[in-house]
Design a protein around this motif. Sequence first.
Motif, PDB file in Angstrom:
ATOM      1  N   LEU A 177       0.830  -1.206   0.000  1.00 26.13           N
ATOM      2  CA  LEU A 177       0.000   0.000   0.000  1.00 26.13           C
ATOM      3  C   LEU A 177       0.864   1.256   0.000  1.00 26.13           C
ATOM      4  O   LEU A 177       0.432   2.311  -0.463  1.00 26.13           O
ATOM      5  N   ILE A 178       2.096   1.148   0.493  1.00 24.84           N
ATOM      6  CA  ILE A 178       3.028   2.289   0.471  1.00 24.84           C
ATOM      7  C   ILE A 178       3.195   2.799  -0.961  1.00 24.84           C
ATOM      8  O   ILE A 178       3.152   4.008  -1.212  1.00 24.84           O
ATOM      9  N   LEU A 213      -7.274   5.353   3.276  1.00 26.41           N
ATOM     10  CA  LEU A 213      -6.470   6.397   2.634  1.00 26.41           C
ATOM     11  C   LEU A 213      -6.276   6.098   1.151  1.00 26.41           C
ATOM     12  O   LEU A 213      -6.481   6.975   0.300  1.00 26.41           O
ATOM     13  N   VAL A 214      -5.884   4.882   0.828  1.00 31.27           N
ATOM     14  CA  VAL A 214      -5.667   4.517  -0.576  1.00 31.27           C
ATOM     15  C   VAL A 214      -6.959   4.692  -1.370  1.00 31.27           C
ATOM     16  O   VAL A 214      -6.953   5.264  -2.472  1.00 31.27           O
ATOM     17  N   GLU A 215      -8.075   4.237  -0.819  1.00 33.26           N
ATOM     18  CA  GLU A 215      -9.346   4.365  -1.532  1.00 33.26           C
ATOM     19  C   GLU A 215      -9.732   5.830  -1.723  1.00 33.26           C
ATOM     20  O   GLU A 215     -10.182   6.226  -2.804  1.00 33.26           O
ATOM     21  N   ARG A 216      -9.552   6.640  -0.697  1.00 33.72           N
ATOM     22  CA  ARG A 216      -9.904   8.065  -0.797  1.00 33.72           C
ATOM     23  C   ARG A 216      -9.009   8.780  -1.802  1.00 33.72           C
ATOM     24  O   ARG A 216      -9.486   9.613  -2.572  1.00 33.72           O
ATOM     25  N   GLY A 238       2.096   6.653  -5.302  1.00 32.69           N
ATOM     26  CA  GLY A 238       1.658   6.918  -6.666  1.00 32.69           C
ATOM     27  C   GLY A 238       0.423   7.788  -6.739  1.00 32.69           C
ATOM     28  O   GLY A 238       0.367   8.750  -7.522  1.00 32.69           O
ATOM     29  N   LEU A 239      -0.561   7.492  -5.934  1.00 33.34           N
ATOM     30  CA  LEU A 239      -1.813   8.250  -5.977  1.00 33.34           C
ATOM     31  C   LEU A 239      -1.650   9.677  -5.457  1.00 33.34           C
ATOM     32  O   LEU A 239      -2.289  10.603  -5.958  1.00 33.34           O
ATOM     33  N   ALA A 240      -0.788   9.860  -4.447  1.00 40.74           N
ATOM     34  CA  ALA A 240      -0.601  11.181  -3.844  1.00 40.74           C
ATOM     35  C   ALA A 240       0.518  11.972  -4.498  1.00 40.74           C
ATOM     36  O   ALA A 240       0.746  13.131  -4.150  1.00 40.74           O
TER      37      ALA A 240
END
Length: 166
Positions: A31-32, A62-65, A37-39
């Motif tokens: 998830l790191i 957090l990942v989903e949001r 990547g997403l942020a």
Amino acid sequence: MSEVEKQLNFDAFLLLVGKLNYAWTNTESLLIHLIAGLAGLDKEIATVIFLTLNTTRARIDLVERLSKLDKIDAVERDAILELTSRIQRQSALRNRYNHCIYAFDAEGGNPHTILMRIADRKDTLKIGQSRPLNDAAAEDIEAAISELKKINQKIWKTILHFGYPK
């Protein structure tokens, strides 16, 4: 079956639970890369964020949001949400064997788990749901380990596909 054989079976079961924990932790640590990547962060900053969140639920949230932000393409969002959904489906089993008491029958029968959880219902409490440790339980854990390996591989493909920090 002798007492030694029963103990060896329980030892094998505990080894299986250990393998489940390893597979879970390894997959959750990926998830790191999704956070990074997403942020739009580097892996070091994403690691600090990951370690600051002290539950799997918070990390997945957090990942989903992040994936639901307007700047994230629908294809990317769908890929991430599919992965987090698959991870969450494995969490109940993992939690069952990590947040329980292992109990033993006085007559030497199979051990069982007792959940360390209170289910607060409208007018009653349910405490200590119990399940036997048997071949079916071992098969469930083996299936979860197999699924976590597949999720792990899919996360790595996603990391590479979207160019997230490795």
